[in-house]
Design an enzyme around this catalytic site. Structure first.
Site, PDB file in Angstrom:
ATOM      1  N   ASP A 260      30.155 -27.213   0.044  1.00 25.06           N
ATOM      2  CA  ASP A 260      30.249 -27.878  -1.264  1.00 25.06           C
ATOM      3  C   ASP A 260      28.965 -27.726  -2.081  1.00 25.06           C
ATOM      4  O   ASP A 260      29.001 -27.578  -3.306  1.00 25.06           O
ATOM      5  CB  ASP A 260      30.603 -29.372  -1.063  1.00 25.06           C
ATOM      6  N   LEU A 261      27.808 -27.721  -1.412  1.00 27.83           N
ATOM      7  CA  LEU A 261      26.548 -27.624  -2.165  1.00 27.83           C
ATOM      8  C   LEU A 261      26.345 -26.222  -2.733  1.00 27.83           C
ATOM      9  O   LEU A 261      25.807 -26.054  -3.832  1.00 27.83           O
ATOM     10  CB  LEU A 261      25.361 -28.020  -1.278  1.00 27.83           C
TER      11      LEU A 261
ATOM     12  N   VAL B 263      21.002 -33.415  11.786  1.00 29.43           N
ATOM     13  CA  VAL B 263      21.404 -32.335  10.868  1.00 29.43           C
ATOM     14  C   VAL B 263      22.878 -31.963  11.029  1.00 29.43           C
ATOM     15  O   VAL B 263      23.607 -31.837  10.045  1.00 29.43           O
ATOM     16  CB  VAL B 263      20.493 -31.093  11.045  1.00 29.43           C
TER      17      VAL B 263
ATOM     18  N   ARG C  99      29.121 -17.288   9.888  1.00 26.09           N
ATOM     19  CA  ARG C  99      29.061 -18.163   8.721  1.00 26.09           C
ATOM     20  C   ARG C  99      28.073 -17.650   7.682  1.00 26.09           C
ATOM     21  O   ARG C  99      28.283 -17.791   6.485  1.00 26.09           O
ATOM     22  CB  ARG C  99      28.643 -19.568   9.153  1.00 26.09           C
TER      23      ARG C  99
ATOM     24  N   ASP D 196      17.760 -26.183  15.612  1.00 21.52           N
ATOM     25  CA  ASP D 196      18.021 -25.014  16.456  1.00 21.52           C
ATOM     26  C   ASP D 196      17.196 -25.016  17.745  1.00 21.52           C
ATOM     27  O   ASP D 196      17.340 -24.107  18.571  1.00 21.52           O
ATOM     28  CB  ASP D 196      17.745 -23.713  15.668  1.00 21.52           C
TER      29      ASP D 196
ATOM     30  N   PRO E 177      30.525 -27.784   5.667  1.00 17.26           N
ATOM     31  CA  PRO E 177      31.135 -27.454   4.380  1.00 17.26           C
ATOM     32  C   PRO E 177      30.190 -26.605   3.520  1.00 17.26           C
ATOM     33  O   PRO E 177      29.011 -26.444   3.849  1.00 17.26           O
ATOM     34  CB  PRO E 177      31.361 -28.821   3.737  1.00 17.26           C
TER      35      PRO E 177
ATOM     36  N   ARG F  88      24.360 -13.314  19.841  1.00 18.26           N
ATOM     37  CA  ARG F  88      24.318 -13.471  18.388  1.00 18.26           C
ATOM     38  C   ARG F  88      22.883 -13.650  17.901  1.00 18.26           C
ATOM     39  O   ARG F  88      22.567 -13.320  16.759  1.00 18.26           O
ATOM     40  CB  ARG F  88      25.120 -14.712  17.951  1.00 18.26           C
TER      41      ARG F  88
HETATM   42  C1  UD1 Z   1      21.034 -22.578   8.733  1.00 14.51           C
HETATM   43  C2  UD1 Z   1      20.745 -21.731   9.953  1.00 14.51           C
HETATM   44  C3  UD1 Z   1      21.078 -22.498  11.228  1.00 14.51           C
HETATM   45  C4  UD1 Z   1      20.344 -23.843  11.236  1.00 14.51           C
HETATM   46  C5  UD1 Z   1      20.611 -24.625   9.934  1.00 14.51           C
HETATM   47  C6  UD1 Z   1      19.771 -25.891   9.844  1.00 14.51           C
HETATM   48  C7  UD1 Z   1      21.108 -19.486   9.152  1.00 14.51           C
HETATM   49  C8  UD1 Z   1      21.920 -18.243   9.193  1.00 14.51           C
HETATM   50  N1  UD1 Z   1      21.528 -20.526   9.884  1.00 14.51           N
HETATM   51  O1  UD1 Z   1      22.437 -22.848   8.742  1.00 14.51           O
HETATM   52  O2  UD1 Z   1      20.660 -21.705  12.343  1.00 14.51           O
HETATM   53  O3  UD1 Z   1      20.795 -24.607  12.333  1.00 14.51           O
HETATM   54  O4  UD1 Z   1      20.290 -23.806   8.805  1.00 14.51           O
HETATM   55  O5  UD1 Z   1      18.429 -25.631   9.965  1.00 14.51           O
HETATM   56  O6  UD1 Z   1      20.080 -19.533   8.500  1.00 14.51           O
HETATM   57  N2  UD1 Z   1      25.933 -28.997   4.456  1.00 14.51           N
HETATM   58  C9  UD1 Z   1      26.791 -29.631   3.604  1.00 14.51           C
HETATM   59  N3  UD1 Z   1      27.234 -28.949   2.495  1.00 14.51           N
HETATM   60  C10 UD1 Z   1      26.830 -27.683   2.220  1.00 14.51           C
HETATM   61  C11 UD1 Z   1      25.939 -27.050   3.092  1.00 14.51           C
HETATM   62  C12 UD1 Z   1      25.497 -27.736   4.210  1.00 14.51           C
HETATM   63  O7  UD1 Z   1      27.186 -30.771   3.815  1.00 14.51           O
HETATM   64  O8  UD1 Z   1      27.270 -27.118   1.196  1.00 14.51           O
HETATM   65  C13 UD1 Z   1      25.465 -29.711   5.673  1.00 14.51           C
HETATM   66  C14 UD1 Z   1      25.934 -28.993   6.936  1.00 14.51           C
HETATM   67  O9  UD1 Z   1      27.242 -29.347   7.295  1.00 14.51           O
HETATM   68  C15 UD1 Z   1      24.906 -29.452   7.940  1.00 14.51           C
HETATM   69  C16 UD1 Z   1      23.636 -29.596   7.088  1.00 14.51           C
HETATM   70  O10 UD1 Z   1      24.055 -29.646   5.741  1.00 14.51           O
HETATM   71  O11 UD1 Z   1      25.256 -30.694   8.473  1.00 14.51           O
HETATM   72  C17 UD1 Z   1      22.668 -28.449   7.261  1.00 14.51           C
HETATM   73  O12 UD1 Z   1      23.305 -27.230   6.943  1.00 14.51           O
HETATM   74  P1  UD1 Z   1      22.533 -25.990   6.334  1.00 14.51           P
HETATM   75  O13 UD1 Z   1      21.093 -26.318   6.150  1.00 14.51           O
HETATM   76  O14 UD1 Z   1      23.292 -25.502   5.164  1.00 14.51           O
HETATM   77  O15 UD1 Z   1      22.665 -24.943   7.519  1.00 14.51           O
HETATM   78  P2  UD1 Z   1      23.136 -23.449   7.434  1.00 14.51           P
HETATM   79  O16 UD1 Z   1      22.553 -22.780   6.244  1.00 14.51           O
HETATM   80  O17 UD1 Z   1      24.606 -23.373   7.654  1.00 14.51           O
END
Ligand code: UD1
Length: 416
Positions: free
Chosen positions: A122-123, A324, A90, A302, A120, A394
């Protein structure tokens, strides 16, 4: 296919060195796409996700030389159609911000949901849109165009780590000032900002809830060392707490693991802090507590699975509240096979500590779930076989070698 075989019930003793952070190196590798020059990156962990990301950089034409120091030159990269490789990790979606900044246009597969939730983007897209990029989606491929990005104020509805990083990457070479408010404050964001600033970017506020990026027209090569992996450090701390023993963990940034240390101390685990190291002294018996996952500096999601594994054999009952991700208890069924008493109700898991766990045949359901199974296996009596260990590879460099050096009975075998 390989599996890990662990004979549990032995104390952990010795010293382990933590590798570079997976979640810091992946966005930094993406960031090299913005820089038409050579970058020298140190302390890069040897992980499957890192190899995938490097393959992706090569796909765009980056020159990559592996070794003690990773040398990457992105002078001659070209914009290309999306590669199926982005579906493997991802974090590869982070190259969108970098390619948008470099070429003003990018075409990419939309990432799907994964086992721990919908996840998602979207942000991320909202941020690119605010900077002036237009977007169209067809056949699962998103096209984003924005030749002249302009700095704007962008409010994130949730402090997403990935969205914060992607918007930083896209705005570094945009015109004017971008303000990302309610952004993520994780240490890995600070590492990305430090890397980009060394290359000539003008980013302030990383590590707080508001990041300001003043557009800088051109970036140049840098030399950078990746911060230590706070989640790997935490995993070793919990392994020692669960199995008992004396474990010194080196190459850590103490401030990054304060939430984990605080919770362990609440559970009556003795920890001695030094400047860049700590020692866990444990008898294998912890007193259960409650945890609630939150964006940094809250308790890291994590580390949630590993704590649940530790509490499985703790005294009393603990409640785990996962705020989260929406589906991060998949591994609980595997812990139950080892004798754990855990019930899951939506985002809550109730862990009733049992007197002992017993080895079993189990499967990792995702990366941190795999780490949780290792912790339970080390604390359990008898033999545990863990399958699906490609998830563990990973994010953990040479996990069985590091644990063997601590006296654990662990080996990697090929599945028949
Ligand atoms: C990163 C980490 C992951 C960690 C997570 C939260 C990396 C490579 N991975 O993942 O190990 O578990 O942060 O600390 O750094 N969300 C939305 N819309 C968006 C983006 C996110 O709704 O556009 C939601 C996600 O579905 C989730 C939450 O926000 O429920 C947190 O996601 P996010 O902080 O973006 O995690 P990642 O960057 O994917």
């Amino acid at each position: 296919m390989e599996k890990l075989i662990i004979n549990g019930g032995n104390k952990i003793n010795g010293t382990v060195r933590v590798s570079g952070s997976k979640n810091a190196v992946l966005p930094i590798l993406a960031a090299t796409l913005l820089i038409p020059d050579t970058c020298y990156i140190y302390n890069v962990p040897a992980l499957r996700d890192v190899y995938t990301m490097l393959e992706l950089l090569k796909y765009y034409g980056a020159d990559v030389e592996a070794g003690e120091c990773l040398k990457i030159n992105c002078s001659n990269i070209q914009n290309r159609p999306p590669s199926a490789m982005v579906r493997d990790i991802r974090a590869s979606f982070l190259i969108v911000g970098a390619l948008l900044g470099r070429f003003g246009r990018v075409s990419m597969f939309m990432p799907g949901g994964c086992k721990i939730g919908q996840r998602p983007v979207d942000l991320h897209l909202k941020g690119f849109g605010a900077l002036g990029a237009s977007q169209s989606l067809e056949g699962g491929i998103i096209d984003i165009s924005g030749k002249y990005l302009n700095g704007r104020e962008i409010y994130l509805d949730f402090p997403s780590v990935g969205a914060t990083e992607n918007i930083m990457l896209a705005s570094v070479t945009a015109k004017g000032r971008t303000i990302i408010s309610n952004c993520a404050a994780e240490p890995e964001i600070i590492d990305l900002a430090n890397f980009l600033n060394k290359a000539g970017a003008k980013i302030t506020g990383a590590g707080s809830d508001t990041i300001v990026v003043e557009g800088a027209p051109a970036l140049s090569g840098v030399s950078h060392s990746i911060i230590p992996d706070r989640i790997e450090a935490g995993t070793f701390m919990l392994a020692a707490a669960a199995a008992g023993g004396e474990c010194r963990i080196e190459n850590i940034m103490i401030d990054h693991i304060r939430p984990v240390m605080s919770k362990l101390r609440e559970m009556e685990v003795d920890i001695k802090e030094e400047e860049n190291a700590l020692t866990v002294y444990a008898d294998g018996i912890v007193v259960n507590t409650d945890i609630k996952t939150l964006p940094y500096p809250g308790f890291p999601t994590d580390m949630q699975a590993q704590f649940t594994a530790l509490m499985a054999k703790g005294l009393g009952t603990g409640i785990v509240n996962e705020t989260v991700f929406e589906n991060r208890f998949m591994y609980v069924g595997e812990l139950i096979k080892m004798g754990a008493n855990i019930t899951v109700e939506g985002k809550l898991a109730v862990v009733r500590g049992v007197e002992g766990l017993a080895g079993a045949e189990v499967n990792a359901t995702d990366l941190r779930a795999g780490a949780a199974l290792i912790i339970s296996a080390l604390a359990a009596e008898g033999k545990t076989e863990i399958g699906n260990i490609h998830y563990i590879d990973r994010g953990y460099e040479e996990i069985e070698k590091k644990l063997s050096a601590l006296g654990c009975k662990i080996k990697r075998v090929k599945c028949p």
